[in-house]
Design an enzyme around this catalytic site. Structure first.
Site, PDB file in Angstrom:
ATOM      1  CD  GLN A 112      -2.525  -1.326   2.631  1.00 37.21           C
ATOM      2  OE1 GLN A 112      -3.484  -0.619   2.951  1.00 37.21           O
ATOM      3  NE2 GLN A 112      -2.015  -2.234   3.453  1.00 37.21           N
ATOM      4  CB  VAL A 158       2.625   5.930  -2.851  1.00 41.45           C
ATOM      5  CG1 VAL A 158       1.244   5.312  -2.945  1.00 41.45           C
ATOM      6  CG2 VAL A 158       2.639   7.025  -1.778  1.00 41.45           C
ATOM      7  CG  HIS A 180      -2.966   2.361  -1.590  1.00 41.78           C
ATOM      8  ND1 HIS A 180      -2.935   2.449  -0.214  1.00 41.78           N
ATOM      9  CD2 HIS A 180      -4.084   1.649  -1.883  1.00 41.78           C
ATOM     10  CE1 HIS A 180      -3.978   1.820   0.303  1.00 41.78           C
ATOM     11  NE2 HIS A 180      -4.690   1.322  -0.696  1.00 41.78           N
TER      12      HIS A 180
END
Length: 276
Positions: free
Chosen positions: A107, A109, A127
């Site tokens: 998740q 970035v 994400h």
């Protein structure tokens, strides 16, 4: 290492089952990147003028794209300066050991998996990825590298120059570029966020390790539920209780461990090396 975990890992090796890792912001906290929902985290404190839940949306981008970019450029400056920690390197080394049975569903970035050397083929960034931008009007599906013309050191989150703004224009249509991240008012898809790929992987997974995530979004929850429904084992490693702790409570194929991620992954990697 828990004997049940070792037994399940050996089962995965024999039956060619996936060994998957679902990770969240807690994995990068050791690298100095605040967790989104923790104390002083970005999603809690927001920016000077807006709460994060307001500014981190496509709706806000449509009406105030410069304000959105001021905030995201500041976030990008934090992640750009960060270095991978031991957990990132342990995941990379386990990928080298497990090869195609390995899957990393992240998740985060912040690009730290890439900096640590994790492969693009076995890493699924659900994400998005701060290293890329794309057209805010979606004139194409193209992902562009983050503009090198924009300096990130000593970033003032309340300032964006004309030259920087010019670098944030789509090279095809001239509209505003946007960060390649999933915003609060958007949905997971395969095109940008690998939804279908990770759901398929979840059904092939014999053991899923959940590391440093609270389970606040729906795709990680569905991934976990899929693994459990296929009689796979789920091992949650976190320093505090989460959605996953409650989900796994009382389940024979669920284990919750209260431990920091780096020492757990180091022990796991060392055990795997002995017999894999």
């Amino acid at each position: 290492m828990n004997d049940r975990i070792i037994e399940q890992l050996k089962f995965c090796k024999d039956k060619n089952k996936r060994i998957s890792f679902l990770v969240g912001a807690g994995l990068s906290a050791e690298s100095g990147i605040p967790t989104f929902r923790g104390k002083d985290g970005y999603w809690v404190s927001g920016s000077k003028n807006y709460k994060a839940e307001e500014i981190g949306t496509y709706r806000m981008f449509q009406v105030a794209s410069q304000e959105v970019w001021k905030w995201f450029l500041y976030r990008k400056s934090i992640t750009e300066a960060a270095k991978p920690n031991q957990s990132h390197y342990m995941l990379k080394e386990m990928e080298e050991l497990l090869t195609d049975q390995f899957a990393l569903i992240s998740q985060n970035v912040d690009s730290l998996h890439r900096k640590a050397g994790s492969s693009e083929d076995r890493t699924f960034l659900i994400h998005g990825d701060f290293d890329f931008v794309r057209c805010g009007d979606e004139c194409s599906n193209a992902l562009y590298p983050f503009p090198k013309e924009i300096p990130l050191e000593n970033r003032n989150k309340d300032l964006i120059t004309d030259a920087e703004w010019a670098a944030l224009r789509c090279p095809r249509c001239g509209e505003d570029l946007r960060p390649h991240v999933l915003w609060f008012d958007e949905y997971y898809d395969e095109k940008y966020y690998k939804r279908d790929s990770v759901l398929r992987i979840s059904k092939e997974t014999g053991i899923l390790f959940i590391l440093g995530t609270s389970g606040a979004t729906n795709l990680p929850r569905t991934i976990t539920e899929n693994v459990l429904s296929k009689n796979g084992m789920v091992v949650e490693v976190n320093i505090e209780d989460s959605y996953f702790s409650k989900l796994l409570e009382g389940k024979k194929n669920g284990i919750s461990i209260r431990q920091e991620t780096s020492p757990f992954l180091t022990e796991l990697k060392n055990d795997l090396e002995k017999w894999w």
